[in-house]
Design an enzyme around this catalytic site. Structure first.
Site, PDB file in Angstrom:
ATOM      1  N   ARG A   1    -103.160  83.628  84.927  1.00 49.98           N
ATOM      2  CA  ARG A   1    -101.936  84.112  84.279  1.00 49.98           C
ATOM      3  C   ARG A   1    -101.065  82.942  83.853  1.00 49.98           C
ATOM      4  O   ARG A   1    -101.029  82.548  82.691  1.00 49.98           O
ATOM      5  CB  ARG A   1    -101.187  85.059  85.223  1.00 49.98           C
ATOM      6  CG  ARG A   1    -100.181  85.973  84.518  1.00 49.98           C
ATOM      7  CD  ARG A   1     -98.808  85.368  84.326  1.00 49.98           C
ATOM      8  NE  ARG A   1     -98.210  84.905  85.570  1.00 49.98           N
ATOM      9  CZ  ARG A   1     -97.069  84.198  85.601  1.00 49.98           C
ATOM     10  NH1 ARG A   1     -96.440  83.882  84.493  1.00 49.98           N
ATOM     11  NH2 ARG A   1     -96.582  83.787  86.772  1.00 49.98           N
TER      12      ARG A   1
ATOM     13  N   THR B   1     -88.607  77.098  88.081  1.00 49.46           N
ATOM     14  CA  THR B   1     -89.206  77.401  86.785  1.00 49.46           C
ATOM     15  C   THR B   1     -89.093  76.240  85.799  1.00 49.46           C
ATOM     16  O   THR B   1     -90.008  76.004  85.009  1.00 49.46           O
ATOM     17  CB  THR B   1     -88.563  78.664  86.190  1.00 49.46           C
ATOM     18  OG1 THR B   1     -88.535  79.690  87.193  1.00 49.46           O
ATOM     19  CG2 THR B   1     -89.335  79.173  84.996  1.00 49.46           C
TER      20      THR B   1
ATOM     21  N   HIS C   1     -92.873  78.656  94.197  1.00 44.35           N
ATOM     22  CA  HIS C   1     -93.598  78.609  92.922  1.00 44.35           C
ATOM     23  C   HIS C   1     -92.997  77.463  92.097  1.00 44.35           C
ATOM     24  O   HIS C   1     -92.103  77.680  91.292  1.00 44.35           O
ATOM     25  CB  HIS C   1     -93.445  79.947  92.186  1.00 44.35           C
ATOM     26  CG  HIS C   1     -94.138  80.016  90.851  1.00 44.35           C
ATOM     27  ND1 HIS C   1     -95.163  80.884  90.579  1.00 44.35           N
ATOM     28  CD2 HIS C   1     -93.938  79.322  89.694  1.00 44.35           C
ATOM     29  CE1 HIS C   1     -95.554  80.730  89.321  1.00 44.35           C
ATOM     30  NE2 HIS C   1     -94.815  79.781  88.763  1.00 44.35           N
TER      31      HIS C   1
ATOM     32  N   HIS D   1     -92.919  74.285  89.308  1.00 43.81           N
ATOM     33  CA  HIS D   1     -93.535  73.689  88.117  1.00 43.81           C
ATOM     34  C   HIS D   1     -93.447  72.169  88.231  1.00 43.81           C
ATOM     35  O   HIS D   1     -92.718  71.628  89.072  1.00 43.81           O
ATOM     36  CB  HIS D   1     -92.859  74.219  86.853  1.00 43.81           C
ATOM     37  CG  HIS D   1     -93.322  75.599  86.484  1.00 43.81           C
ATOM     38  ND1 HIS D   1     -94.095  75.869  85.384  1.00 43.81           N
ATOM     39  CD2 HIS D   1     -93.129  76.793  87.106  1.00 43.81           C
ATOM     40  CE1 HIS D   1     -94.365  77.160  85.328  1.00 43.81           C
ATOM     41  NE2 HIS D   1     -93.779  77.750  86.369  1.00 43.81           N
TER      42      HIS D   1
ATOM     43  N   HIS E   1    -112.212  45.238  98.231  1.00 44.32           N
ATOM     44  CA  HIS E   1    -112.199  46.634  98.668  1.00 44.32           C
ATOM     45  C   HIS E   1    -113.599  47.101  99.029  1.00 44.32           C
ATOM     46  O   HIS E   1    -113.811  47.732 100.067  1.00 44.32           O
ATOM     47  CB  HIS E   1    -111.636  47.531  97.558  1.00 44.32           C
ATOM     48  CG  HIS E   1    -110.176  47.336  97.303  1.00 44.32           C
ATOM     49  ND1 HIS E   1    -109.381  48.331  96.776  1.00 44.32           N
ATOM     50  CD2 HIS E   1    -109.367  46.278  97.491  1.00 44.32           C
ATOM     51  CE1 HIS E   1    -108.133  47.882  96.652  1.00 44.32           C
ATOM     52  NE2 HIS E   1    -108.115  46.639  97.075  1.00 44.32           N
TER      53      HIS E   1
END
Length: 527
Positions: free
Chosen positions: A10, A176, A204, A206, A301
């Site tokens: 969605r 949002t 939620h 962003h 490394h």
């Protein structure tokens, strides 16, 4: 325990360049359920025919313990829920869970919805109650909650209260606009958790400020037990919370259960599966799941990792289904080279390894780059040990025909030696000279090696090596990615002629598919 709602199907599809067919959505939903996601947000059935068809197709599909949810808005102002077509479309989706979003910020209530603050509260409570009375679990997404709280905390909390009164069992705080800071998320989430101790509080976020993962973790530390995000961080503008980063951090760093650790071994595979369905190139530098996430280039490394991986790896790559890689380039030392050879299954003496390193450095000076072209590096070592390639290109020619740029097509002819046989083949393509070369070459070798028919060209990149000095006469480097089944591999070619560089990279790819033990099948002898 943190409950995970995946909104790839969605919110993820609202990202630029992301489009999923109904078949794609069904396949991803099944894969998410197998992975262990708790809630799968399938779409907004009232907004477009594709989502309506998806929910129709999903009726009767067994998702195991996962629950499918439909997403939609609170009722429109001045309407009853049962009079609102969007609300009724949500009901027709027949999902056990409904995710409703409503306005928390007075700015949006007054200017976007153009209604009163009191009517907005009624819209929230009425719509939540409409679904709760019908036995649906209601997850309420408080859109722009953090911005709304910072401007008017009492009203923002009142919107949550309206959802709670209507019967929502989960209140989700949405960042949002994606600009809230972690310390703000922590403080505000903590206040909400204390205000609604009997309900599940969610987050939620962003990613507009590159803080979605940090903000989700801050919310969890403040008491949130529900998180919403997407695979690979797909989403509007800069994307949503990236679950492929958030989940392993939550589980392995904080020790908070969400997805069982054994399921996280499938995280990289899930990430690439979703990218493939969305026709996206996987992000090599993605934390945890990217090809570069556990890649080591500096000699110091590599030397240390060979002694103890903890020296330069924050978790074992196997925990997320990834693997350790050693890179070879003109800045490599012998440790890199030996580690890479061991990784590729090639055994060289110290003297051979030194000659190989010298050749790598010489070729990279000419424009080659082997750190991203492991298949070409393997063939380089194979030849140094005295091995031969199954074929060689003895010559080629390319012609481009057409009366204009919109009608151009290419024709290629190649002369390929396969064993003792010399093959002359030609092919044409509307997609350009490289495609025509590929088709002509395949025509020459497939009759000897039919198993190469399942090798696919998946990516093609060209880099100008000295464009500012030489213009169109510049040297070029061509990187090609191929795949056979689930196995991907890359090759490189360099030349002042872009077609010659392309053909070098192409033929390396087909040779590697025949010669490397992990890829080759029973290879018939040429001739």
């Amino acid at each position: 325990m943190v409950e995970i709602l995946d909104t790839t199907l969605r919110d993820g599809t609202q990202g630029e360049g992301i489009s999923l067919s109904v078949d794609d959505k069904v396949a991803i939903a099944k894969r998410l359920a197998a992975f262990g996601v708790h809630l799968i947000e399938g779409g907004w059935p009232g907004s477009n025919p594709k989502d309506a068809e998806f929910f129709q197709r999903m009726k009767g599909v067994d998702l195991g313990e996962a629950k499918l949810s439909a997403f939609g808005a609170t009722r429109r102002k001045g309407l009853l829920p049962e009079e609102d077509p969007s609300v009724l479309a949500l009901l027709e989706a027949e999902t056990p869970v409904v995710v409703l979003f409503g306005k928390s910020w007075t700015l949006h209530v007054l200017e976007a919805l153009e209604t009163t603050l009191e009517e907005n509260l009624r819209m929230i409570q009425d719509t939540v109650a409409f679904f709760a009375r019908r036995g649906k679990r209601v997850v309420y997404d408080a859109e722009h909650f953090f911005d709304g709280y910072k401007e008017d905390p009492s009203y923002a909390l009142a919107t949550l209260g309206a959802a709670a009164e209507g019967g929502a069992d989960t209140l989700v705080l949405c960042d949002t606009n994606g600009g809230t800071l972690p310390e703000e998320v922590y403080a505000i989430t903590k206040a909400v958790v204390e205000r609604f101790p009997h309900l599940r509080i969610g987050i939620h976020p962003h990613n507009d400020a590159e803080l979605a993962v940090a903000n989700a973790l801050a919310a969890v530390r403040a008491g949130a037990t529900h998180a919403q995000g997407t695979i690979n961080g797909y989403g509007e503008r800069c994307g949503n919370l990236n679950l492929t980063s958030f989940l392993p951090t939550l589980v392995f760093k904080y020790g908070i259960p969400a997805i069982p650790p054994e399921r996280l071994k499938g995280l990289k595979e899930l990430s690439h599966f979703v990218d493939e369905r969305a026709n996206q190139t996987p992000n090599r530098r993605a934390p945890y799941v990217g090809e570069s996430a556990f890649a080591h280039k500096a000699g110091v490394h590599v030397s240390a990792v060979l002694k103890n991986p903890r020296t330069y790896e924050h978790i074992p790559p196997e925990w997320v289904g990834n693997s350790r890689r050693f890179l070879v380039s003109d800045v490599s030392g012998r440790s890199n080279l030996l580690a890479k050879l061991q990784e590729l299954g090639v055994d060289l003496s110290k003297e051979e390894a030194k000659r190989l390193l010298d050749e790598v450095k010489a070729l990279e000076y000419e424009g080659y780059a082997f750190e991203g072209a492991e298949a070409s590096f393997y063939l380089l070592a194979h030849r140094l040990k005295g091995g031969s390639l199954p074929f060689s290109v003895e010559g080629f020619s390319v012609f481009v025909h057409g009366s204009g740029l919109d009608t151009a097509w290419a024709e290629a002819a190649v002369r390929v030696k396969v064993g003792e046989s010399l093959q002359h083949t030609a092919a044409e393509s509307p997609s350009g000279p490289v495609s025509a070369l590929d088709r002509a070459f395949r025509k020459a070798v497939l009759q000897f090696y039919p198993e190469l028919s399942d090798v696919e060209l998946t990516d093609y990149k060209v880099r100008i090596l000295s464009g500012q000095e030489s213009g169109t006469n510049s040297g070029v480097r061509v990187m090609i990615e191929m795949k056979r089944g689930e196995e991907r591999f890359a090759t490189v070619g360099a030349s002042e002629n872009i077609l010659e560089a392309s053909l070098k990279a192409l033929t390396d790819g087909y040779a590697y598919a025949l010669l490397h033990p992990s890829l080759k099948e029973t290879v018939p002898k040429a001739g």
